[in-house]
Design a protein around this motif. Structure first.
Motif, PDB file in Angstrom:
ATOM      1  N   VAL A   5     -32.229 -10.771   9.465  1.00 51.70           N
ATOM      2  CA  VAL A   5     -31.744  -9.691   8.595  1.00 51.70           C
ATOM      3  C   VAL A   5     -30.810  -8.747   9.344  1.00 51.70           C
ATOM      4  N   THR A   6     -30.874  -8.747  10.661  1.00 46.32           N
ATOM      5  CA  THR A   6     -29.944  -7.933  11.435  1.00 46.32           C
ATOM      6  C   THR A   6     -28.567  -8.576  11.467  1.00 46.32           C
ATOM      7  N   LEU A   7     -28.511  -9.907  11.537  1.00 43.64           N
ATOM      8  CA  LEU A   7     -27.230 -10.597  11.574  1.00 43.64           C
ATOM      9  C   LEU A   7     -26.456 -10.406  10.272  1.00 43.64           C
ATOM     10  N   ASN A   8     -27.132 -10.487   9.137  1.00 45.99           N
ATOM     11  CA  ASN A   8     -26.462 -10.303   7.846  1.00 45.99           C
ATOM     12  C   ASN A   8     -27.424  -9.607   6.891  1.00 45.99           C
ATOM     13  N   PRO A   9     -27.383  -8.274   6.846  1.00 46.15           N
ATOM     14  CA  PRO A   9     -28.325  -7.552   5.964  1.00 46.15           C
ATOM     15  C   PRO A   9     -27.975  -7.646   4.490  1.00 46.15           C
ATOM     16  N   ASP A  10     -26.861  -8.310   4.134  1.00 44.12           N
ATOM     17  CA  ASP A  10     -26.447  -8.386   2.735  1.00 44.12           C
ATOM     18  C   ASP A  10     -27.084  -9.558   1.998  1.00 44.12           C
TER      19      ASP A  10
END
Length: 864
Positions: free
Chosen positions: A787-792
């Motif tokens: 979720v840190t790499l892509n929170p979207d």
């Protein structure tokens, strides 16, 4: 007869004796060359066949007699599949060699008779008198010599036991301390001893040839200290003190090598020889343990060296406030060129006296800017903020008059320092920025330079300084929309909604045509739950920008999100009358869908498609409307027209294929997806839809010879083609990991991670593998990384929250929900399906997260 070795010739061999008298001429050399050519020709005949036969025989021999490493090569290759747990489970074999058996065997043999007889003789008891011939007083007693010997042994054992460590008795020998003493002993090797001897001879030569050379004595003393001869080191350094009494390093080294009592005496002699040495006086003060004695030493030192700033600072640090004030008054007289003493005295004085001190310091040091800055801080601290700006302006003029270059970077750092004071000197910070921010900056570079300065201050945490830089820049460039936007973002990041609201009010006054500023002001009011205030801002924006569609849509969103569909419908109708874009028609249909007016929704969609036939979202909304009403043929037609008009819209193709799958038409779905892939090559979403359609098993026949369904084979084949066409697609690799058998998932996941490092879908699949293996901590780390790499991506937040619901504490669950609400994800397969449901349109991210967990759980159960 054998030829003697001395008669053997290397060239002629044993015939040297026969042809010893002959000469080796050109004819002989020519004959030898001819014979060599004949030999070479004979050797070349059938050479290839002979070498081939030799190679074949060698291969046959190696095949029949292989090496041990080749015999176990296949078994070694299988070792890479052995896990760490299997390695640990392999038992350790013992040492069963015959050699060690013989070595460890214990043999017993009967004792010889002579040994037994000797032992009996030693244990014998003598009844005779002692060597003096005197009888015992009792007249005829028996003396047991063996018992006497055993008694002595017993007494010796008791004494040794008493010396050892015991539980109840007094310990005489401390084993732990004894071992510590042994460790402290320095055992030097022969090489080290030799080096020490060489160095000792060298240094002896140095101090004998030049006895006034202080470093030679210090080196000789340290060499003896290194060798463990402390007394010799002290002797050397004492001789050095006598030979070099004017070297402060010798005295300090002598104090270091001696005990504190002796060191005091040595330093006392040192200050007699060198009364101007600050280092010796400071070392003497450090040897004292009581503060009074330290102060006495330092004051004695100041009597000899009154111009030493280091001594003054040391004695002031040890004194009380009143004594420090008196000392600093004397210090500035003795050392008037040191600004630190002036500033320290000003901090200790009262307001009026501090002003006098700073005025005297300014006269004495006219080129020192720190005095002016301290004066400005003094006035602000005493409530005289009106004259702070005048002081800073006078400071710049005075420094320039005295030939000082104004360094704007130095003054900006001073502004940041004023901001970080306790309490912050906000007025000083503001005035320093105002007066010095433009020094040395060209007019055409000012806006860019000031923006960079503010950004650097913000990164260093100096928000107030950055705010004042933006304030000054906006006073110079009030019509710069970019500056107003950056200043508003700064206030938003600091969490001051009132300051941001006030800033945006000023911004829209200077830039009334800037739509983004109006939208930021309205959104800020809305986030603060001030809906009427947001309406007022948008009404003012309508007046300033009557034809701005973005402002109309912002007003629509405000009403729609606050459950006012009628007002939203009216706004959209007004926009359509003015000439709306495709977005307006889509949002109009969305409003009608929420209100349940199907006829109005269809009419709006059809009218919008007449105006904007290339807008794919209207086509997919029309198809979804017909599909929800059961008009499957109309939905199929809508999807088909949309695909023809918008062949690059991947969601249209996948929606059309999904419709065919629901109607049990897998062949038509496959044809649609194949046509889509021809129109849109190397599209990962289309390949993923095709693979999932095959995995659904709708076209599955009976299993083949391997027992694998035909649909599974087709899915695997499609996945292989997909990865060839899209080699960097993380979502395809993640799907491939889920498709493979469970024992192969871990290795396939590692391979996928190597090919697509830090890809969120692959990271999420690895987290799910750890979750399935009950490795909770690792799974949590990988979910957090995902979720840190892509929170979207909302699906990953859903999986993370579902994991915490099963294995995490309440605090961890709340943390995931809070982070998801802050990220407000907008993409994801399950997330979008839940978010775009009509009943969930007005839900927050936290509520959507819980509903997405339920949806994901039900979808997983359906697949199982």
């Amino acid at each position: 007869d054998a030829v003697p070795p001395q008669q053997f010739d290397d060239f002629q061999g044993a015939d040297a004796g026969i042809f010893a008298g002959g000469d080796y001429d050109e004819d002989d050399r020519e004959a030898d060359q001819i014979w060599e050519q004949i030999d070479e020709h004979m050797d070349s005949r059938r050479r290839d066949q002979r070498e081939a036969n030799m190679k074949q025989e060698l291969e046959k021999y190696r095949k029949n007699n292989p090496k041990i490493t080749e015999q176990f090569a296949d078994l070694k290759r299988k070792l890479e599949t052995v896990s760490y747990e299997e390695w640990d489970a392999i038992p350790d074999i013992g040492d069963y060699t015959i050699k060690n058996k013989k070595r460890n065997a214990t043999f017993t043999a009967p004792a010889p008779d002579t040994l037994l007889q000797k032992a009996m003789a030693e244990k014998a008891t003598s009844n005779t008198a002692g060597p003096s011939g005197m009888d015992t007083p009792s007249g005829g007693g028996v003396t047991d010599l063996t018992a006497i010997g055993e008694g002595r042994g017993t007494m010796l054992g008791l004494k040794l036991d008493r010396l050892s460590d015991s539980v109840s008795g007094q310990t005489v020998v401390d084993p732990k301390g004894y071992l510590t003493d042994l460790k402290s002993l320095k055992i030097s090797s022969e090489a080290e001893i030799s080096d020490i001897k060489k160095a000792r001879l060298l240094l002896k030569s140095v101090i004998s040839t030049n006895p006034k050379h202080a470093p030679g004595w210090i080196a000789a003393a340290r060499l003896e200290e290194l060798a463990g001869k402390l007394q010799a080191a002290r002797s050397f350094i004492q001789k050095g003190c006598d030979a070099c009494p004017k070297s402060e390093d010798v005295w300090i080294e002598a104090a270091r090598l001696n005990t504190p009592e002796n060191a005091r005496a040595i330093l006392a002699r040192g200050v007699v020889s060198l009364p101007q040495s600050v280092k010796i006086w400071m070392q003497a003060a450090q040897l004292e343990t009581e503060e009074d004695k330290k102060r006495r030493v330092l004051r004695k030192a100041l009597e000899n060296i009154p111009n030493s700033v280091r001594l003054w600072k040391a004695v002031v640090d040890l004194s009380s406030e009143d004594d420090a004030r008196v000392l600093l008054s004397r210090a500035v007289e003795c050392c008037p060129q040191h600004v630190d003493l002036w500033l320290a005295l000003a901090r200790l004085e009262s307001y009026d006296q501090a002003r006098k001190v700073l005025n005297n310091a300014r006269v004495t040091l006219p080129t020192e800017p720190a005095i002016w800055i301290t004066a400005a801080k003094l006035e602000e601290a005493n409530g005289n903020k009106a004259i702070v700006g005048k002081i800073v302006e006078r400071a710049v003029k005075s420094l320039q008059a005295n030939g000082v270059d104004i360094d704007r970077d130095y003054w900006l750092k001073e502004a940041e320092t004023a901001e970080k004071n306790d309490p912050p000197a906000a007025c000083v910070c503001q005035e320093v920025v105002r007066v010095t921010i433009g020094v040395g900056v060209e007019d055409e570079d000012r806006e860019r330079t000031w923006t960079a300065d503010a950004d650097e201050c913000r990164k260093r945490g100096s928000v107030m300084t950055a705010r004042h830089i933006f304030s000054h820049a906006l006073s110079v460039y009030p019509g710069s929309e970019g500056l107003w936007k950056l200043a508003a973002e700064l206030e938003k990041s600091t969490g001051h909604p009132d300051l941001m609201d006030a800033l945006l009010k000023r911004a829209v006054q200077y830039c009334p045509q800037a739509e983004v500023l109006w939208l930021m002001a309205a959104k800020e009011r809305w986030l603060q739950k001030d809906v009427p205030g947001a309406r007022e801002v948008l009404e003012e924006a309508f007046v300033a920008n009557p034809d701005s569609e973005n402002i109309w849509l912002a007003a629509f969103k405000l009403e729609f999100e606050n459950a006012e569909p009628e007002r939203a419908r009216i706004l959209l109708q007004k926009i359509r009358e003015r000439g709306a874009s495709d977005r307006v028609w889509m949002k109009s249909a969305i409003v009608e869908r929420e209100m349940g007016d199907i006829a109005a929704q269809r009419a709006l969609l059809e009218e919008g498609l007449e105006k904007y036939p290339a807008f794919w979202k209207l086509w997919i909304m029309l198809g979804q409307l017909e599909e929800s009403l059961g008009n499957l043929e109309a939905a199929r037609v809508a999807y088909a027209k949309g695909c023809r008009r918008c062949h690059t819209a991947v969601p249209l193709w996948t929606a059309s294929a999904a419709l065919e799958m629901t109607q049990k038409q897998p062949a038509r779905a496959r044809a649609i997806l194949e046509q889509a892939r021809l129109r849109n090559p190397a599209n990962e979403q289309l390949w993923l839809a095709a693979v999932r359609q095959e995995r659904a098993g709708a076209v599955a026949g009976p299993g083949g010879d391997s027992g694998i369904p035909e649909s599974e084979k087709a899915a695997n084949a499609l996945m292989a083609k997909a990865l060839q066409e899209c080699p960097s697609s993380g979502i395809l690799y993640a799907e491939a990991v889920r498709m493979c058998p469970r024992p192969q998932r871990k290795s396939n996941a590692v391979d996928a991670l190597k090919r697509c490092d830090n890809e969120p879908h692959i990271v999420a699949s690895i987290a799910n593998l750890f979750w399935a293996d009950r490795k909770v901590d690792k799974a949590r780390d990988w979910f957090n990384r995902c979720v840190t790499l892509n929170p979207d991506l909302g699906d990953h937040w859903t999986q993370y929250y579902k994991f915490e619901l099963q294995h995490g504490a309440e605090e961890q669950q709340e943390a995931v929900m809070r982070r998801c609400s802050e990220a407000n994800p907008m993409h994801g397969e399950v997330w979008c399906r839940v978010k775009k449901s009509v009943k969930n349109w007005h839900d927050t991210a936290g509520v959507l997260l819980k509903k997405a967990v339920v949806e994901m759980t039900s979808a997983t159960e359906t697949q199982i």
